[in-house]
Scaffold this motif. Sequence first.
Motif, PDB file in Angstrom:
ATOM      1  N   TYR A  72       0.365  -0.889  -0.337  1.00 17.87           N
ATOM      2  CA  TYR A  72      -0.365  -0.187  -0.002  1.00 17.87           C
ATOM      3  C   TYR A  72       1.163   1.476  -0.353  1.00 17.87           C
ATOM      4  N   GLY A  73       0.041   2.377  -0.606  1.00 15.66           N
ATOM      5  CA  GLY A  73       0.503   4.118  -0.573  1.00 15.66           C
ATOM      6  C   GLY A  73      -0.212   4.592  -0.397  1.00 15.66           C
ATOM      7  N   ILE A  74       0.427   5.731   0.667  1.00  9.33           N
ATOM      8  CA  ILE A  74      -0.782   6.655   1.821  1.00  9.33           C
ATOM      9  C   ILE A  74      -0.526   7.571   0.083  1.00  9.33           C
ATOM     10  N   SER A  75      -2.055   7.900   0.160  1.00  8.71           N
ATOM     11  CA  SER A  75      -2.056   8.650  -1.399  1.00  8.71           C
ATOM     12  C   SER A  75      -2.871  10.197  -0.543  1.00  8.71           C
ATOM     13  N   SER A  76      -3.419  10.379   0.921  1.00 10.27           N
ATOM     14  CA  SER A  76      -3.811  11.836   1.155  1.00 10.27           C
ATOM     15  C   SER A  76      -4.058  11.633   3.230  1.00 10.27           C
ATOM     16  N   TYR A  77      -3.820  12.426   3.482  1.00  9.85           N
ATOM     17  CA  TYR A  77      -3.982  12.621   4.882  1.00  9.85           C
ATOM     18  C   TYR A  77      -5.619  13.480   5.173  1.00  9.85           C
ATOM     19  N   THR A  78      -6.132  13.512   6.236  1.00  8.02           N
ATOM     20  CA  THR A  78      -7.709  14.048   6.447  1.00  8.02           C
ATOM     21  C   THR A  78      -7.847  14.584   7.483  1.00  8.02           C
ATOM     22  N   ASN A  79      -6.535  14.074   8.936  1.00  6.67           N
ATOM     23  CA  ASN A  79      -6.130  15.144  10.078  1.00  6.67           C
ATOM     24  C   ASN A  79      -5.927  16.175   9.547  1.00  6.67           C
ATOM     25  N   THR A  80      -6.415  17.063  10.895  1.00  7.80           N
ATOM     26  CA  THR A  80      -6.630  18.833  10.842  1.00  7.80           C
ATOM     27  C   THR A  80      -5.895  19.088  12.265  1.00  7.80           C
ATOM     28  N   THR A  81      -6.259  18.351  13.085  1.00 16.35           N
ATOM     29  CA  THR A  81      -5.979  18.488  13.743  1.00 16.35           C
ATOM     30  C   THR A  81      -4.242  18.158  15.288  1.00 16.35           C
ATOM     31  N   GLU A  82      -4.085  16.521  14.350  1.00 19.49           N
ATOM     32  CA  GLU A  82      -3.248  16.164  15.183  1.00 19.49           C
ATOM     33  C   GLU A  82      -1.531  17.052  15.333  1.00 19.49           C
ATOM     34  N   HIS A  83      -0.556  16.544  16.141  1.00 16.73           N
ATOM     35  CA  HIS A  83       0.541  17.558  15.772  1.00 16.73           C
ATOM     36  C   HIS A  83       1.266  16.799  15.934  1.00 16.73           C
ATOM     37  N   GLU A  84       1.407  15.667  15.947  1.00 18.69           N
ATOM     38  CA  GLU A  84       2.343  14.503  16.135  1.00 18.69           C
ATOM     39  C   GLU A  84       2.314  12.936  15.800  1.00 18.69           C
ATOM     40  N   ILE A  85       2.670  13.000  14.184  1.00 20.51           N
ATOM     41  CA  ILE A  85       2.289  11.298  14.116  1.00 20.51           C
ATOM     42  C   ILE A  85       2.921  10.349  13.882  1.00 20.51           C
ATOM     43  N   THR A  86       3.143   9.117  14.082  1.00 18.42           N
ATOM     44  CA  THR A  86       4.144   8.662  13.327  1.00 18.42           C
ATOM     45  C   THR A  86       3.172   7.618  12.313  1.00 18.42           C
ATOM     46  N   ALA A 107      -0.376  20.009   4.742  1.00 15.35           N
ATOM     47  CA  ALA A 107      -0.808  19.541   6.762  1.00 15.35           C
ATOM     48  C   ALA A 107      -0.267  20.714   8.007  1.00 15.35           C
ATOM     49  N   ASP A 108       0.002  21.431   7.950  1.00 12.75           N
ATOM     50  CA  ASP A 108       0.260  23.235   8.596  1.00 12.75           C
ATOM     51  C   ASP A 108       0.226  22.823   9.770  1.00 12.75           C
ATOM     52  N   GLN A 109      -0.618  21.674  10.608  1.00 11.46           N
ATOM     53  CA  GLN A 109      -0.666  21.518  11.874  1.00 11.46           C
ATOM     54  C   GLN A 109       0.297  20.619  12.182  1.00 11.46           C
ATOM     55  N   LEU A 110       0.896  19.934  11.538  1.00  8.72           N
ATOM     56  CA  LEU A 110       2.003  19.011  12.091  1.00  8.72           C
ATOM     57  C   LEU A 110       3.068  19.430  12.816  1.00  8.72           C
ATOM     58  N   THR A 111       3.576  19.021  13.965  1.00  6.72           N
ATOM     59  CA  THR A 111       4.885  19.224  14.291  1.00  6.72           C
ATOM     60  C   THR A 111       6.165  17.879  13.858  1.00  6.72           C
ATOM     61  N   SER A 112       5.262  17.132  14.048  1.00 10.60           N
ATOM     62  CA  SER A 112       6.211  15.486  14.209  1.00 10.60           C
ATOM     63  C   SER A 112       6.138  14.055  13.500  1.00 10.60           C
ATOM     64  N   VAL A 113       6.922  14.119  12.775  1.00  8.19           N
ATOM     65  CA  VAL A 113       6.461  13.037  11.307  1.00  8.19           C
ATOM     66  C   VAL A 113       7.390  12.239  11.724  1.00  8.19           C
ATOM     67  N   ILE A 114       7.254  11.278  11.906  1.00  8.91           N
ATOM     68  CA  ILE A 114       7.660   9.355  11.977  1.00  8.91           C
ATOM     69  C   ILE A 114       7.872   9.068  10.629  1.00  8.91           C
ATOM     70  N   ILE A 115       8.738   8.321  10.440  1.00  7.52           N
ATOM     71  CA  ILE A 115       8.528   8.137   9.181  1.00  7.52           C
ATOM     72  C   ILE A 115       9.201   6.381   8.979  1.00  7.52           C
ATOM     73  N   PRO A 116       8.179   5.458   9.388  1.00 11.84           N
ATOM     74  CA  PRO A 116       9.285   3.920   9.699  1.00 11.84           C
ATOM     75  C   PRO A 116       9.921   3.533   8.120  1.00 11.84           C
ATOM     76  N   ASP A 117      10.682   2.723   8.398  1.00  9.58           N
ATOM     77  CA  ASP A 117      11.712   1.807   7.401  1.00  9.58           C
ATOM     78  C   ASP A 117      10.876   1.020   6.342  1.00  9.58           C
ATOM     79  N   SER A 118       9.788   1.074   6.510  1.00 10.73           N
ATOM     80  CA  SER A 118       8.769  -0.252   5.816  1.00 10.73           C
ATOM     81  C   SER A 118       8.765   1.331   4.459  1.00 10.73           C
TER      82      SER A 118
END
Length: 352
Positions: A72-86, A107-118
């Motif tokens: 799978y690939g991620i084609s969009s992100y819909t949450n507009t309130t979360e600040h930190e995501i994995t 996604a201008d609310q994001l402050t931290s993004v962790i992208i996994p090795d997958s």
Amino acid sequence: MKKEGLRLVTLIFAMLVLFGMTSCAENSGNDKGESSLDGVEGSEGSVSTDTTDDQGADNTDYVFSLLSDGTYGISSYTNTTEHEITIPEAYNGKAVTQILSHAFKDADQLTSVIIPDSITNIGIAAFSGCSSLENMTLPFVGDCKKDPTSEQQYPLGYIFGKTSYPGGAKTEQMFRLDRYHRSEIYYIPASLKKVTVTDGIILNGAFFGCTMMEEIVLDDGVVAIKGGAFTLCENLTTVVIGEGVTEIEAEAFSHLDSLKNVTIGKNVRSIGNLAFAHCDALETITIPYQVRMIEAYAFRYCKNMKSIVFNNTSGWYRDGYGYPIRTQMTVTDPALNAINLTDEYDDDTWKR
């Protein structure tokens, strides 16, 4: 006729095989444009918008595209309130391997993004408009994961794209691609202060001109740091090099005026020519036990260096510039080491 028909079928099959053997750079999007489908490997397939996958995980914030290889690939992100995501590693029992172009656009609310090795591919401008991003963990720099023999790589700015947005710092990055050096303008969040890279190699120009950056952490999965990787990172103060790196190449960290804190991984065996030259704020550094060679000018013009500690103090000698004379050196005094390696004998190569 039958033979001609067989030849035609064979030719068509060969062409299909040839066009199927695309590189990861081709799969992750054309740098000349920012199409929303850049980053898809093969055909996009079906798009799933289930609220939960069949493993019970809550993935309501993501829209997934089923790729031709069954992942799978991620084609969009819909949450507009979360600040930190994995970002999830799997969906419906299958690996998530790609982040498609513009997936996290604005996604201008994001402050931290962790992208996994997958994740093995990230499309151009996948994080365009993420203007509040402060901290990011990446499995590689650029568009896709490279093997240790690679010499070409898109820089950090690739995943943020070439379209301006409020809070995006206009950044000229010079890097090597298609056997030539290129210069491109990317817009990287001015707020981005720390990047951790967990795997791959850091090639020439990877962080070129990233003046917003203050801290770089290269985890144990990173195996090489090439020359010029951090050129003009003027506000970079802290660098942590993990245990996967065995060589710091020439000019890897040169001319970093703000660099104060450097941790060199225990498996580094050589430090290249001019590797830390002109790092004016650097006052102390420790040379790990495994280091066997420090090339000429490695610490030249580090004018505030006060202490260079050698974890292994036995067997060191220097070869004079222009004449290979083995002069034995005592390296037990950190203050004297600082004088010798930044000034007195900085044009010599030190070995053991």
